[in-house]
Design a protein around this motif. Structure first.
Motif, PDB file in Angstrom:
ATOM      1  N   HIS A 102      52.343  39.604 -20.488  1.00 31.27           N
ATOM      2  CA  HIS A 102      52.975  38.361 -20.035  1.00 31.27           C
ATOM      3  C   HIS A 102      52.264  37.663 -18.873  1.00 31.27           C
ATOM      4  O   HIS A 102      52.330  36.439 -18.768  1.00 31.27           O
ATOM      5  N   ALA A 103      51.565  38.393 -18.024  1.00 30.47           N
ATOM      6  CA  ALA A 103      50.829  37.745 -16.931  1.00 30.47           C
ATOM      7  C   ALA A 103      49.838  36.748 -17.529  1.00 30.47           C
ATOM      8  O   ALA A 103      49.176  37.034 -18.535  1.00 30.47           O
ATOM      9  N   GLN A 104      49.748  35.569 -16.935  1.00 35.83           N
ATOM     10  CA  GLN A 104      48.970  34.477 -17.525  1.00 35.83           C
ATOM     11  C   GLN A 104      47.545  34.890 -17.902  1.00 35.83           C
ATOM     12  O   GLN A 104      47.096  34.634 -19.022  1.00 35.83           O
ATOM     13  N   ALA A 105      46.837  35.522 -16.991  1.00 38.79           N
ATOM     14  CA  ALA A 105      45.440  35.888 -17.270  1.00 38.79           C
ATOM     15  C   ALA A 105      45.361  36.897 -18.414  1.00 38.79           C
ATOM     16  O   ALA A 105      44.504  36.783 -19.297  1.00 38.79           O
ATOM     17  N   ARG A 106      46.260  37.888 -18.424  1.00 39.62           N
ATOM     18  CA  ARG A 106      46.223  38.892 -19.485  1.00 39.62           C
ATOM     19  C   ARG A 106      46.653  38.309 -20.827  1.00 39.62           C
ATOM     20  O   ARG A 106      46.147  38.717 -21.869  1.00 39.62           O
ATOM     21  N   LEU A 107      47.549  37.350 -20.803  1.00 40.78           N
ATOM     22  CA  LEU A 107      47.930  36.668 -22.041  1.00 40.78           C
ATOM     23  C   LEU A 107      46.733  35.902 -22.608  1.00 40.78           C
ATOM     24  O   LEU A 107      46.466  35.952 -23.812  1.00 40.78           O
ATOM     25  N   ARG A 108      45.985  35.235 -21.748  1.00 41.26           N
ATOM     26  CA  ARG A 108      44.796  34.503 -22.193  1.00 41.26           C
ATOM     27  C   ARG A 108      43.756  35.463 -22.773  1.00 41.26           C
ATOM     28  O   ARG A 108      43.144  35.184 -23.806  1.00 41.26           O
ATOM     29  N   ILE A 109      43.561  36.594 -22.107  1.00 39.65           N
ATOM     30  CA  ILE A 109      42.590  37.583 -22.581  1.00 39.65           C
ATOM     31  C   ILE A 109      43.019  38.124 -23.939  1.00 39.65           C
ATOM     32  O   ILE A 109      42.234  38.172 -24.893  1.00 39.65           O
ATOM     33  N   THR A 110      44.273  38.530 -24.025  1.00 39.62           N
ATOM     34  CA  THR A 110      44.785  39.112 -25.265  1.00 39.62           C
ATOM     35  C   THR A 110      44.732  38.104 -26.407  1.00 39.62           C
ATOM     36  O   THR A 110      44.340  38.443 -27.529  1.00 39.62           O
ATOM     37  N   ALA A 111      45.102  36.860 -26.126  1.00 45.82           N
ATOM     38  CA  ALA A 111      45.062  35.824 -27.161  1.00 45.82           C
ATOM     39  C   ALA A 111      43.627  35.591 -27.635  1.00 45.82           C
ATOM     40  O   ALA A 111      43.381  35.431 -28.834  1.00 45.82           O
ATOM     41  N   ALA A 112      42.691  35.578 -26.705  1.00 48.02           N
ATOM     42  CA  ALA A 112      41.283  35.383 -27.087  1.00 48.02           C
ATOM     43  C   ALA A 112      40.785  36.545 -27.941  1.00 48.02           C
ATOM     44  O   ALA A 112      40.124  36.340 -28.967  1.00 48.02           O
ATOM     45  N   ALA A 156      31.184  40.440 -26.093  1.00 50.43           N
ATOM     46  CA  ALA A 156      30.542  40.863 -24.856  1.00 50.43           C
ATOM     47  C   ALA A 156      31.300  40.292 -23.653  1.00 50.43           C
ATOM     48  O   ALA A 156      31.824  39.173 -23.702  1.00 50.43           O
ATOM     49  N   PHE A 157      31.367  41.077 -22.595  1.00 47.92           N
ATOM     50  CA  PHE A 157      32.073  40.678 -21.378  1.00 47.92           C
ATOM     51  C   PHE A 157      31.659  39.297 -20.880  1.00 47.92           C
ATOM     52  O   PHE A 157      32.530  38.459 -20.615  1.00 47.92           O
ATOM     53  N   GLU A 208      32.970  33.603 -19.988  1.00 46.67           N
ATOM     54  CA  GLU A 208      32.629  32.186 -20.170  1.00 46.67           C
ATOM     55  C   GLU A 208      33.739  31.441 -20.916  1.00 46.67           C
ATOM     56  O   GLU A 208      34.138  30.346 -20.521  1.00 46.67           O
ATOM     57  N   LEU A 209      34.236  32.036 -21.994  1.00 47.76           N
ATOM     58  CA  LEU A 209      35.285  31.389 -22.790  1.00 47.76           C
ATOM     59  C   LEU A 209      36.550  31.141 -21.969  1.00 47.76           C
ATOM     60  O   LEU A 209      37.202  30.109 -22.120  1.00 47.76           O
ATOM     61  N   LEU A 210      36.887  32.099 -21.121  1.00 43.68           N
ATOM     62  CA  LEU A 210      38.126  32.009 -20.345  1.00 43.68           C
ATOM     63  C   LEU A 210      37.937  31.359 -18.987  1.00 43.68           C
ATOM     64  O   LEU A 210      38.918  31.106 -18.285  1.00 43.68           O
ATOM     65  N   ASP A 211      36.693  31.098 -18.612  1.00 42.53           N
ATOM     66  CA  ASP A 211      36.372  30.504 -17.314  1.00 42.53           C
ATOM     67  C   ASP A 211      37.028  31.295 -16.182  1.00 42.53           C
ATOM     68  O   ASP A 211      37.742  30.742 -15.346  1.00 42.53           O
ATOM     69  N   MET A 212      36.772  32.606 -16.180  1.00 40.31           N
ATOM     70  CA  MET A 212      37.307  33.507 -15.160  1.00 40.31           C
ATOM     71  C   MET A 212      36.154  34.140 -14.397  1.00 40.31           C
ATOM     72  O   MET A 212      35.060  34.295 -14.949  1.00 40.31           O
ATOM     73  N   THR A 213      36.409  34.507 -13.157  1.00 42.09           N
ATOM     74  CA  THR A 213      35.393  35.233 -12.411  1.00 42.09           C
ATOM     75  C   THR A 213      35.278  36.640 -12.982  1.00 42.09           C
ATOM     76  O   THR A 213      36.229  37.153 -13.600  1.00 42.09           O
ATOM     77  N   GLY A 263      35.244  39.441 -11.389  1.00 39.71           N
ATOM     78  CA  GLY A 263      36.195  40.326 -10.728  1.00 39.71           C
ATOM     79  C   GLY A 263      37.606  40.164 -11.263  1.00 39.71           C
ATOM     80  O   GLY A 263      38.304  41.155 -11.501  1.00 39.71           O
ATOM     81  N   ASN A 264      38.029  38.934 -11.455  1.00 39.71           N
ATOM     82  CA  ASN A 264      39.370  38.676 -11.973  1.00 39.71           C
ATOM     83  C   ASN A 264      39.504  39.194 -13.399  1.00 39.71           C
ATOM     84  O   ASN A 264      40.494  39.849 -13.749  1.00 39.71           O
ATOM     85  N   LEU A 265      38.515  38.915 -14.218  1.00 41.12           N
ATOM     86  CA  LEU A 265      38.536  39.397 -15.596  1.00 41.12           C
ATOM     87  C   LEU A 265      38.563  40.926 -15.621  1.00 41.12           C
ATOM     88  O   LEU A 265      39.348  41.523 -16.364  1.00 41.12           O
ATOM     89  N   SER A 266      37.746  41.559 -14.812  1.00 37.01           N
ATOM     90  CA  SER A 266      37.692  43.026 -14.764  1.00 37.01           C
ATOM     91  C   SER A 266      39.037  43.625 -14.367  1.00 37.01           C
ATOM     92  O   SER A 266      39.481  44.619 -14.951  1.00 37.01           O
ATOM     93  N   THR A 267      39.674  43.023 -13.373  1.00 34.36           N
ATOM     94  CA  THR A 267      40.971  43.524 -12.901  1.00 34.36           C
ATOM     95  C   THR A 267      42.010  43.484 -14.008  1.00 34.36           C
ATOM     96  O   THR A 267      42.735  44.458 -14.244  1.00 34.36           O
ATOM     97  N   HIS A 268      42.076  42.370 -14.713  1.00 32.22           N
ATOM     98  CA  HIS A 268      43.073  42.238 -15.777  1.00 32.22           C
ATOM     99  C   HIS A 268      42.713  43.087 -16.994  1.00 32.22           C
ATOM    100  O   HIS A 268      43.603  43.633 -17.659  1.00 32.22           O
ATOM    101  N   LEU A 269      41.431  43.218 -17.286  1.00 30.44           N
ATOM    102  CA  LEU A 269      41.016  44.091 -18.380  1.00 30.44           C
ATOM    103  C   LEU A 269      41.385  45.538 -18.099  1.00 30.44           C
ATOM    104  O   LEU A 269      41.780  46.271 -19.009  1.00 30.44           O
ATOM    105  N   ARG A 270      41.286  45.945 -16.847  1.00 24.85           N
ATOM    106  CA  ARG A 270      41.640  47.326 -16.470  1.00 24.85           C
ATOM    107  C   ARG A 270      43.114  47.592 -16.777  1.00 24.85           C
ATOM    108  O   ARG A 270      43.472  48.631 -17.315  1.00 24.85           O
ATOM    109  N   LYS A 271      43.981  46.631 -16.464  1.00 26.08           N
ATOM    110  CA  LYS A 271      45.411  46.799 -16.755  1.00 26.08           C
ATOM    111  C   LYS A 271      45.657  46.883 -18.258  1.00 26.08           C
ATOM    112  O   LYS A 271      46.464  47.692 -18.718  1.00 26.08           O
TER     113      LYS A 271
END
Length: 98
Positions: A9-19, A30-31, A36-41, A43-51
């Motif tokens: 449900h967290a916005q960033a994780r929803l975007r990742i999961t949807a993609a 590839a990471f 690039e697709l999500l326009d995330m840093t 560090g931010n992408l890594s944090t949400h991917l870890r969860k």
């Protein structure tokens, strides 16, 4: 009221999961491409991917292309099912039919 999956449900994780859900079952991305697709840093992408990885929703494969490390990401079967359940629940909450 049915709760939406808090991992997704967290916005960033929803975007990742949807993609990742747009990829065919078993296909990975590839990471840097996902970043690039999500326009995330990174560090931010890594944090949400870890969860998502901790919840077993995302599978991470680290490999090398020549001497360059590459990280590939894909939804696990559990992750794909969780995303489908999430979207079904959301549709039901909004009054639609899944």
């Amino acid at each position: 009221m049915v709760d939406l999956d808090p991992v997704i449900h967290a916005q960033a994780r929803l975007r990742i999961t949807a993609a990742l859900a747009t990829l065919a079952d078993g296909e990975s991305i590839a990471f840097p491409r996902l970043q690039e697709l999500l326009d995330m840093t990174a560090g931010n992408l890594s944090t949400h991917l870890r969860k998502l990885e901790d919840a077993a929703y995302v599978e991470v494969e680290k490999t090398h292309q020549g001497r360059t490390p590459v990280t590939y990401l894909r939804l696990s079967r559990l992750g794909r099912r969780a995303f489908e359940d999430y979207t079904d629940t959301l549709q039901n909450l909004l009054g639609g039919t899944p």
